[in-house]
Design a protein around this motif. Structure first.
Motif, PDB file in Angstrom:
ATOM      1  N   GLY A  64      18.108  34.235 -13.564  1.00 23.59           N
ATOM      2  CA  GLY A  64      17.970  34.190 -12.116  1.00 23.59           C
ATOM      3  C   GLY A  64      19.188  34.719 -11.393  1.00 23.59           C
ATOM      4  O   GLY A  64      20.050  35.388 -11.968  1.00 23.59           O
ATOM      5  N   ALA A  65      19.288  34.395 -10.105  1.00 21.14           N
ATOM      6  CA  ALA A  65      20.379  34.890  -9.263  1.00 21.14           C
ATOM      7  C   ALA A  65      21.525  33.888  -9.150  1.00 21.14           C
ATOM      8  O   ALA A  65      22.489  34.127  -8.430  1.00 21.14           O
ATOM      9  CB  ALA A  65      19.840  35.217  -7.870  1.00 21.14           C
ATOM     10  N   GLU A  66      21.431  32.758  -9.856  1.00 20.01           N
ATOM     11  CA  GLU A  66      22.493  31.765  -9.801  1.00 20.01           C
ATOM     12  C   GLU A  66      23.679  32.207 -10.663  1.00 20.01           C
ATOM     13  O   GLU A  66      23.633  33.221 -11.344  1.00 20.01           O
ATOM     14  CB  GLU A  66      21.984  30.408 -10.286  1.00 20.01           C
ATOM     15  N   VAL A  67      24.739  31.413 -10.652  1.00 22.36           N
ATOM     16  CA  VAL A  67      25.878  31.639 -11.545  1.00 22.36           C
ATOM     17  C   VAL A  67      26.143  30.341 -12.310  1.00 22.36           C
ATOM     18  O   VAL A  67      25.749  29.258 -11.876  1.00 22.36           O
ATOM     19  CB  VAL A  67      27.149  32.053 -10.775  1.00 22.36           C
ATOM     20  N   ALA A  68      26.790  30.483 -13.450  1.00 28.56           N
ATOM     21  CA  ALA A  68      27.100  29.315 -14.271  1.00 28.56           C
ATOM     22  C   ALA A  68      28.583  29.313 -14.603  1.00 28.56           C
ATOM     23  O   ALA A  68      29.127  30.312 -15.081  1.00 28.56           O
ATOM     24  CB  ALA A  68      26.278  29.327 -15.560  1.00 28.56           C
ATOM     25  N   LEU A  69      29.231  28.191 -14.340  1.00 25.25           N
ATOM     26  CA  LEU A  69      30.616  27.982 -14.751  1.00 25.25           C
ATOM     27  C   LEU A  69      30.602  27.239 -16.077  1.00 25.25           C
ATOM     28  O   LEU A  69      30.002  26.163 -16.182  1.00 25.25           O
ATOM     29  CB  LEU A  69      31.374  27.168 -13.703  1.00 25.25           C
ATOM     30  N   THR A  70      31.233  27.810 -17.092  1.00 25.39           N
ATOM     31  CA  THR A  70      31.336  27.146 -18.386  1.00 25.39           C
ATOM     32  C   THR A  70      32.794  26.858 -18.685  1.00 25.39           C
ATOM     33  O   THR A  70      33.691  27.626 -18.310  1.00 25.39           O
ATOM     34  CB  THR A  70      30.722  28.005 -19.512  1.00 25.39           C
TER      35      THR A  70
END
Length: 249
Positions: free
Chosen positions: A51-57
């Motif tokens: 999708g258009a979200e972002v993920a911080l890992t």
């Protein structure tokens, strides 16, 4: 004769793992430039989100100083992250693993001892590193992780096959500020601020002094959220025929 094979075999495995490491390094660079990074599959790492979200890992914790500092920061900005924990550190700080989960973040498996190059390990050693960490996290939190990140992003066909057989989703990254090197707050913040929709950000809360990481995220998170980016945790793929943790190869 057989006594001589061990070191030679290990050297060959090490060189092969290093070659794969550099190939993946180039592949990551291509993913960073793509409009949509590859979301991955059960047998290939996720370099981005569908999708258009972002993920911080966040890798290498939990750490008694930097994990709480990061958790407080994320709470202030209402950001949910995915924490890839090391089994040995979970056993040392089970309360912190529980705190990560209680704060609404997702927990992933990052191996028991973070050996490198990970792909140079034998298959039984890879299974042991992953399976023991599953048990450590389950014992500490009551939750079984669904995600795995190889130490250093060091993948191989054997690593990926083992991860799939253990019922886990392999996760890589798109945005890497190399914060583990401590290059300075400004440099970390500059790299993270370029994050685009669909990308996976890599940071660290363990393995050393992570004050620069915390300070950089404090600068960057308000700007990213002001741009309308929505932070999500990394989704897990449904993997076929998962193997029970601890089951032999």
């Amino acid at each position: 004769m057989s006594a001589r094979r061990g070191p030679v075999t290990r050297l060959g495995a090490h060189l092969h793992a290093q070659a794969l490491h550099y190939l993946l390094f180039a592949y990551r660079g291509g993913q960073t430039l793509r409009r949509h990074a590859a979301p991955g599959s059960p047998r290939w790492p996720a370099f981005g989100l569908a999708g258009a979200e972002v993920a911080l890992t966040v890798d290498d914790g939990p750490h008694p100083q930097w994990t709480p500092a990061l958790l407080d920061l994320l709470d202030r900005h209402r950001v949910r992250a995915t924490f890839f924990l090391i089994g040995d550190r979970v056993r040392e700080h089970p309360d912190l693993a529980r705190r990560v989960l209680a704060a609404g973040h997702l927990i992933g498996n990052h191996s028991r001892s973070h050996p490198q190059p990970f792909a140079a390990l034998s298959r039984p050693a890879i299974v042991a590193e992953i399976a023991q960490t599953q048990r450590d996290i389950e014992d500490a939190t009551g939750v079984s992780p669904r995600l795995f990140r190889a130490p250093g992003g060091n993948w191989s066909p054997t690593v990926l096959r083992t991860v799939a057989e253990l019922g886990l989703t392999p996760v890589d990254w798109t945005v890497n500020p190399s914060d583990w090197r401590r290059p300075g707050v400004a440099r970390i913040a500059r790299t993270l601020s370029r994050t685009r929709p669909g990308q996976i950000m890599l940071c660290h809360d363990g393995g050393g002094d992570r004050s620069q990481t915390v300070a950089a995220l404090a600068e960057v998170l308000p700007g990213l959220t002001a741009r309308g980016l929505r932070f999500v945790t990394v989704p897990a793929h449904v993997t076929p025929r998962p193997r029970r943790v601890g089951e032999g190869p």
